[in-house]
Structure formats: structure tokens, C-alpha cells
Design a protein around this motif. Structure first.
Motif, PDB file in Angstrom:
ATOM      1  N   SER A  11       0.864  -1.188   0.000  1.00 16.00           N
ATOM      2  CA  SER A  11       0.000   0.000   0.000  1.00 16.00           C
ATOM      3  C   SER A  11       0.895   1.231   0.000  1.00 16.00           C
ATOM      4  O   SER A  11       1.842   1.308   0.789  1.00 16.00           O
ATOM      5  CB  SER A  11      -0.875  -0.056   1.258  1.00 16.00           C
ATOM      6  OG  SER A  11      -1.512   1.159   1.477  1.00 16.00           O
ATOM      7  N   THR A  12       0.616   2.172  -0.896  1.00 16.71           N
ATOM      8  CA  THR A  12       1.465   3.364  -0.981  1.00 16.71           C
ATOM      9  C   THR A  12       0.631   4.534  -1.523  1.00 16.71           C
ATOM     10  O   THR A  12      -0.547   4.373  -1.852  1.00 16.71           O
ATOM     11  CB  THR A  12       2.698   3.086  -1.881  1.00 16.71           C
ATOM     12  OG1 THR A  12       3.595   4.198  -1.811  1.00 16.71           O
ATOM     13  CG2 THR A  12       2.326   2.851  -3.330  1.00 16.71           C
ATOM     14  N   ILE A  13       1.259   5.704  -1.608  1.00 20.17           N
ATOM     15  CA  ILE A  13       0.587   6.886  -2.150  1.00 20.17           C
ATOM     16  C   ILE A  13       1.267   7.280  -3.457  1.00 20.17           C
ATOM     17  O   ILE A  13       2.495   7.328  -3.538  1.00 20.17           O
ATOM     18  CB  ILE A  13       0.667   8.078  -1.159  1.00 20.17           C
ATOM     19  CG1 ILE A  13      -0.008   7.735   0.173  1.00 20.17           C
ATOM     20  CG2 ILE A  13       0.069   9.345  -1.770  1.00 20.17           C
ATOM     21  CD1 ILE A  13      -1.522   7.739   0.149  1.00 20.17           C
ATOM     22  N   ALA A  14       0.483   7.570  -4.490  1.00 20.74           N
ATOM     23  CA  ALA A  14       1.026   8.031  -5.769  1.00 20.74           C
ATOM     24  C   ALA A  14       1.381   9.520  -5.649  1.00 20.74           C
ATOM     25  O   ALA A  14       0.515  10.343  -5.322  1.00 20.74           O
ATOM     26  CB  ALA A  14      -0.005   7.818  -6.875  1.00 20.74           C
ATOM     27  N   MET A  15       2.653   9.831  -5.885  1.00 17.62           N
ATOM     28  CA  MET A  15       3.164  11.183  -5.663  1.00 17.62           C
ATOM     29  C   MET A  15       3.321  11.960  -6.978  1.00 17.62           C
ATOM     30  O   MET A  15       3.420  11.359  -8.048  1.00 17.62           O
ATOM     31  CB  MET A  15       4.527  11.100  -4.961  1.00 17.62           C
ATOM     32  CG  MET A  15       4.476  10.408  -3.619  1.00 17.62           C
ATOM     33  SD  MET A  15       3.445  11.270  -2.431  1.00 17.62           S
ATOM     34  CE  MET A  15       4.569  12.547  -1.914  1.00 17.62           C
ATOM     35  N   PRO A  16       3.399  13.291  -6.909  1.00 20.19           N
ATOM     36  CA  PRO A  16       3.549  14.100  -8.132  1.00 20.19           C
ATOM     37  C   PRO A  16       4.768  13.702  -8.969  1.00 20.19           C
ATOM     38  O   PRO A  16       4.713  13.757 -10.205  1.00 20.19           O
ATOM     39  CB  PRO A  16       3.705  15.526  -7.580  1.00 20.19           C
ATOM     40  CG  PRO A  16       3.017  15.492  -6.255  1.00 20.19           C
ATOM     41  CD  PRO A  16       3.226  14.116  -5.699  1.00 20.19           C
ATOM     42  N   ALA A  17       5.845  13.262  -8.326  1.00 16.08           N
ATOM     43  CA  ALA A  17       7.063  12.878  -9.068  1.00 16.08           C
ATOM     44  C   ALA A  17       6.829  11.644  -9.941  1.00 16.08           C
ATOM     45  O   ALA A  17       7.628  11.370 -10.845  1.00 16.08           O
ATOM     46  CB  ALA A  17       8.203  12.606  -8.088  1.00 16.08           C
ATOM     47  N   ASP A  18       5.747  10.899  -9.692  1.00 15.58           N
ATOM     48  CA  ASP A  18       5.449   9.681 -10.454  1.00 15.58           C
ATOM     49  C   ASP A  18       4.475   9.956 -11.605  1.00 15.58           C
ATOM     50  O   ASP A  18       3.999   9.019 -12.259  1.00 15.58           O
ATOM     51  CB  ASP A  18       4.855   8.619  -9.518  1.00 15.58           C
ATOM     52  CG  ASP A  18       5.739   8.380  -8.306  1.00 15.58           C
ATOM     53  OD1 ASP A  18       6.958   8.249  -8.490  1.00 15.58           O
ATOM     54  OD2 ASP A  18       5.211   8.356  -7.175  1.00 15.58           O
ATOM     55  N   ALA A  19       4.168  11.237 -11.850  1.00 14.21           N
ATOM     56  CA  ALA A  19       3.169  11.594 -12.860  1.00 14.21           C
ATOM     57  C   ALA A  19       3.787  11.762 -14.245  1.00 14.21           C
ATOM     58  O   ALA A  19       4.966  12.072 -14.387  1.00 14.21           O
ATOM     59  CB  ALA A  19       2.450  12.878 -12.456  1.00 14.21           C
ATOM     60  N   ASN A  20       2.950  11.568 -15.276  1.00 11.35           N
ATOM     61  CA  ASN A  20       3.366  11.820 -16.650  1.00 11.35           C
ATOM     62  C   ASN A  20       2.935  13.234 -17.066  1.00 11.35           C
ATOM     63  O   ASN A  20       2.428  14.009 -16.246  1.00 11.35           O
ATOM     64  CB  ASN A  20       2.782  10.748 -17.588  1.00 11.35           C
ATOM     65  CG  ASN A  20       1.259  10.729 -17.547  1.00 11.35           C
ATOM     66  OD1 ASN A  20       0.609  11.741 -17.273  1.00 11.35           O
ATOM     67  ND2 ASN A  20       0.680   9.563 -17.819  1.00 11.35           N
ATOM     68  N   ALA A  21       3.124  13.541 -18.352  1.00 16.30           N
ATOM     69  CA  ALA A  21       2.838  14.896 -18.831  1.00 16.30           C
ATOM     70  C   ALA A  21       1.347  15.246 -18.746  1.00 16.30           C
ATOM     71  O   ALA A  21       0.973  16.420 -18.753  1.00 16.30           O
ATOM     72  CB  ALA A  21       3.336  15.057 -20.263  1.00 16.30           C
ATOM     73  N   ASN A  22       0.485  14.227 -18.672  1.00 20.27           N
ATOM     74  CA  ASN A  22      -0.960  14.479 -18.534  1.00 20.27           C
ATOM     75  C   ASN A  22      -1.373  14.753 -17.099  1.00 20.27           C
ATOM     76  O   ASN A  22      -2.527  15.076 -16.829  1.00 20.27           O
ATOM     77  CB  ASN A  22      -1.772  13.271 -19.022  1.00 20.27           C
ATOM     78  CG  ASN A  22      -1.451  12.894 -20.440  1.00 20.27           C
ATOM     79  OD1 ASN A  22      -1.164  13.764 -21.259  1.00 20.27           O
ATOM     80  ND2 ASN A  22      -1.472  11.604 -20.732  1.00 20.27           N
ATOM     81  N   GLY A  23      -0.438  14.534 -16.176  1.00 17.26           N
ATOM     82  CA  GLY A  23      -0.767  14.740 -14.763  1.00 17.26           C
ATOM     83  C   GLY A  23      -1.248  13.481 -14.071  1.00 17.26           C
ATOM     84  O   GLY A  23      -1.519  13.498 -12.865  1.00 17.26           O
ATOM     85  N   ASP A  24      -1.354  12.359 -14.815  1.00 14.96           N
ATOM     86  CA  ASP A  24      -1.702  11.082 -14.190  1.00 14.96           C
ATOM     87  C   ASP A  24      -0.417  10.281 -13.952  1.00 14.96           C
ATOM     88  O   ASP A  24       0.662  10.689 -14.365  1.00 14.96           O
ATOM     89  CB  ASP A  24      -2.684  10.300 -15.066  1.00 14.96           C
ATOM     90  CG  ASP A  24      -4.049  10.984 -15.147  1.00 14.96           C
ATOM     91  OD1 ASP A  24      -4.417  11.667 -14.178  1.00 14.96           O
ATOM     92  OD2 ASP A  24      -4.722  10.838 -16.187  1.00 14.96           O
ATOM     93  N   ILE A  25      -0.583   9.121 -13.307  1.00 12.82           N
ATOM     94  CA  ILE A  25       0.604   8.364 -12.889  1.00 12.82           C
ATOM     95  C   ILE A  25       1.129   7.478 -14.025  1.00 12.82           C
ATOM     96  O   ILE A  25       0.342   6.842 -14.747  1.00 12.82           O
ATOM     97  CB  ILE A  25       0.256   7.531 -11.628  1.00 12.82           C
ATOM     98  CG1 ILE A  25      -0.111   8.474 -10.469  1.00 12.82           C
ATOM     99  CG2 ILE A  25       1.374   6.588 -11.238  1.00 12.82           C
ATOM    100  CD1 ILE A  25       0.974   9.426 -10.021  1.00 12.82           C
ATOM    101  N   PHE A  26       2.462   7.396 -14.173  1.00  7.76           N
ATOM    102  CA  PHE A  26       3.112   6.564 -15.186  1.00  7.76           C
ATOM    103  C   PHE A  26       2.744   5.093 -15.003  1.00  7.76           C
ATOM    104  O   PHE A  26       2.778   4.567 -13.876  1.00  7.76           O
ATOM    105  CB  PHE A  26       4.637   6.630 -15.030  1.00  7.76           C
ATOM    106  CG  PHE A  26       5.281   7.798 -15.706  1.00  7.76           C
ATOM    107  CD1 PHE A  26       5.255   7.931 -17.091  1.00  7.76           C
ATOM    108  CD2 PHE A  26       5.949   8.752 -14.969  1.00  7.76           C
ATOM    109  CE1 PHE A  26       5.869   9.014 -17.710  1.00  7.76           C
ATOM    110  CE2 PHE A  26       6.563   9.830 -15.574  1.00  7.76           C
ATOM    111  CZ  PHE A  26       6.519   9.964 -16.949  1.00  7.76           C
ATOM    112  N   GLY A  27       2.458   4.411 -16.117  1.00  2.00           N
ATOM    113  CA  GLY A  27       2.207   2.974 -16.061  1.00  2.00           C
ATOM    114  C   GLY A  27       3.413   2.213 -15.520  1.00  2.00           C
ATOM    115  O   GLY A  27       3.262   1.218 -14.806  1.00  2.00           O
ATOM    116  N   GLY A  28       4.602   2.692 -15.849  1.00  2.00           N
ATOM    117  CA  GLY A  28       5.824   2.021 -15.392  1.00  2.00           C
ATOM    118  C   GLY A  28       5.966   2.053 -13.877  1.00  2.00           C
ATOM    119  O   GLY A  28       6.465   1.098 -13.271  1.00  2.00           O
TER     120      GLY A  28
END
Ligand SMILES: CC(C)(COP(=O)(O)OP(=O)(O)OC[C@H]1O[C@@H](n2cnc3c(N)ncnc32)[C@H](O)[C@@H]1OP(=O)(O)O)[C@@H](O)C(=O)NCCC(=O)NCCS
Length: 126
Positions: A11-28
Motif C-alpha cells: 500500500s502506498t501513495i502516488a506522488m507528483p514525481a510519479d506523474a506523466n505529462a498528462n498529470g496522471d501516474i506513469f504505467g511504469g
């Protein structure tokens, strides 16, 4: 009632540094969390060194948003001579809602290896 199957592994939190150019989180980033989550039951079953050999049936169902609580549920699908396959289901709990949404699923296969990195028969599954 929860709709998910399996054990809560990560369990974790998705952070801004993990976002892509659309502002959502990278699949990788999501895949990396899944690999880690899947390795936990695999390691607990094998009780030895393991490596990821394959990722199958990956499906990104819905986007992960910055700030989501990301939860990985795992279950053992198959055990072989040297390998073990884990089903990993990922749910996101949105910041603004209190329900979990299924965002990704996939199957991760790990191989037990010896000190030279060669496949090693799994001694005893739990
Ligand atoms: C994992 C590794 C040791 C396997 O070596 P190999 O010579 O291909 O091994 P084998 O062909 O004997 O297969 C070993 C097991 O993996 C399984 N396997 C191999 N390829 C697979 C695939 N694409 N999908 C599912 N299972 C697979 C085999 O079925 C076998 O399982 P079993 O013994 O339970 O029947 C080798 O491929 C390796 O070192 N890969 C790199 C691993 C790594 O660095 N992972 C991190 C990536 S960043």
C-alpha cells in the motif's frame, strides 16, 4: 463489501514525481509497485533468491491519479518446478472518495535462482 481477491501485499501513495505529462501516474511506476507486491508472496513461498522472469496479461483499466492510495492485492496462481506465478490486482482509493477502484491487473512470474543466477528447484512451497 470489498470486491477484491487475495492478500493485501503493498500500500502506498502516488506522488507528483510519479506523474506523466498528462498529470496522471506513469504505467511504469504502477508496474514497479506490482512487481514489488508480487515478489512478497513469491519470496514467502520460495524462501530463497528470486528474479522476475515474465509479466503477462497486464491491463491498465483506469488511470491512477496523484494522491491516490494505491493498494496491491496478490494471490498465488501457479507453482512449478522453479517458478511461481502471482496474480496482482491494483486498486486506487481516490483522495475525494472512500471507495477503491480497480485500476490494473497482471500476472508476474518469479524464478528461484542459485548463487550463479541459474534456475533452482523450489525446495518446499508453503
Ligand atoms: C530467470 C532466468 C534465471 C531463467 O532462466 P532460463 O534459462 O530461461 O530458465 P528456464 O527456461 O529453465 O525456466 C525457468 C522457469 O521459468 C519459467 N519461465 C521461463 N520463461 C517464462 C515466461 N516467459 N513466462 C512464464 N514462465 C517462464 C519456466 O517455465 C520455468 O518454470 P518451471 O521450472 O516452474 O517449469 C533467466 O531468464 C534470467 O536470469 N532472466 C533475467 C531475470 C532478471 O534479471 N529479472 C529482473 C528484470 S529487471
Amino acid at each position: 463489501m470489498k470486491e477484491h481477491q487475495g492478500e493485501l501485499s503493498l500500500s502506498t501513495i502516488a506522488m507528483p514525481a510519479d506523474a506523466n505529462a498528462n498529470g496522471d501516474i506513469f504505467g511504469g511506476w504502477v508496474m514497479a509497485q506490482m512487481d514489488m507486491a508480487g515478489s512478497i508472496p513469491a519470496k514467502m513461498a520460495v524462501r530463497d533468491r528470486i528474479v522476475t522472469v515474465a509479466v503477462d496479461k497486464m491491463k491498465f483499466l483506469k488511470p491512477v491519479k496523484v494522491g491516490d492510495r494505491v493498494v496491491c492485492y496478490t494471490r498465488v496462481l501457479r507453482t512449478g518446478t522453479t517458478s511461481i506465478t502471482i496474480e496482482v490486482d491494483v486498486y486506487a482509493e481516490r483522495l475525494t472518495e472512500s471507495k477503491e477502484v480497480k485500476v490494473t491487473e497482471g500476472q508476474f512470474t518469479y524464478v528461484s535462482i542459485d548463487e550463479r543466477g541459474r534456475p533452482k528447484r523450489i525446495a518446499n512451497f508453503i
